[in-house]
Write a protein that holds these residues in place. Sequence first.
Motif, short mmCIF file in Angstrom:
data_model
loop_
_atom_site.label_atom_id
_atom_site.label_comp_id
_atom_site.label_asym_id
_atom_site.label_seq_id
_atom_site.Cartn_x
_atom_site.Cartn_y
_atom_site.Cartn_z
N LEU A 11 27.85 40.75 30.89
CA LEU A 11 29.14 40.35 30.32
C LEU A 11 29.03 40.39 28.79
O LEU A 11 28.10 39.83 28.22
N GLN A 13 31.57 40.56 25.00
CA GLN A 13 32.91 40.47 24.39
C GLN A 13 33.33 41.83 23.84
O GLN A 13 32.49 42.67 23.50
N PRO A 88 37.81 46.21 26.95
CA PRO A 88 38.00 45.82 28.36
C PRO A 88 38.16 47.01 29.31
O PRO A 88 37.81 46.89 30.49
N THR A 91 35.16 48.13 31.41
CA THR A 91 34.69 47.31 32.52
C THR A 91 34.61 48.14 33.80
O THR A 91 35.60 48.76 34.20
N THR A 125 30.96 44.11 32.31
CA THR A 125 32.24 43.44 32.16
C THR A 125 32.48 43.14 30.69
O THR A 125 31.64 42.52 30.04
N VAL A 126 33.61 43.61 30.18
CA VAL A 126 33.95 43.41 28.78
C VAL A 126 35.16 42.49 28.72
O VAL A 126 36.23 42.82 29.24
N SER A 127 34.99 41.34 28.09
CA SER A 127 36.08 40.37 27.99
C SER A 127 36.85 40.57 26.69
O SER A 127 36.29 40.96 25.67
N SER A 128 38.14 40.26 26.76
CA SER A 128 39.00 40.47 25.58
C SER A 128 39.03 39.22 24.70
O SER A 128 38.54 38.18 25.06
#
Length: 128
Positions: A11, A13, A88, A91, A125-128
């Motif tokens: 994970l 950002q 994101p 992902t 997984t790339v979070s916004s």
Amino acid sequence: QVQLVESGGGLVQAGGSLRLSCAASGRTFSSYVMGWFRQAPGKEREFVAAISWSTGSTRYADSVKGRFTISRDNAKNTVYLQMNSLNPEDTAVYYCAASQRRPGVPLLSSARPHYDYWGRGTQVTVSS
């Protein structure tokens, strides 16, 4: 028996970086092209990048060009995917694959049927 084992997912950002590794074993890969593909939920598996094990020539999907870099370490039988400026839309589960050079298969193919061996994948997984 050929084995491709991916690692390095996780994970991160948006704007961050990850480096994926693919450890290959089971045969000599000097005549192979190694590729990275990814599959997001509800979407087809798509080509990301490829590298010729013998020459180091590379090819990238337009969506990752300038942000991702594929490389290989012959001594370690390992292929890497350095991913920078992640967003994101990146992902997905990332898969390593190997394609043996043979007549009728273009060099650095982006087509899944041209790849003979696949790893099990690693989640990014790339979070916004």
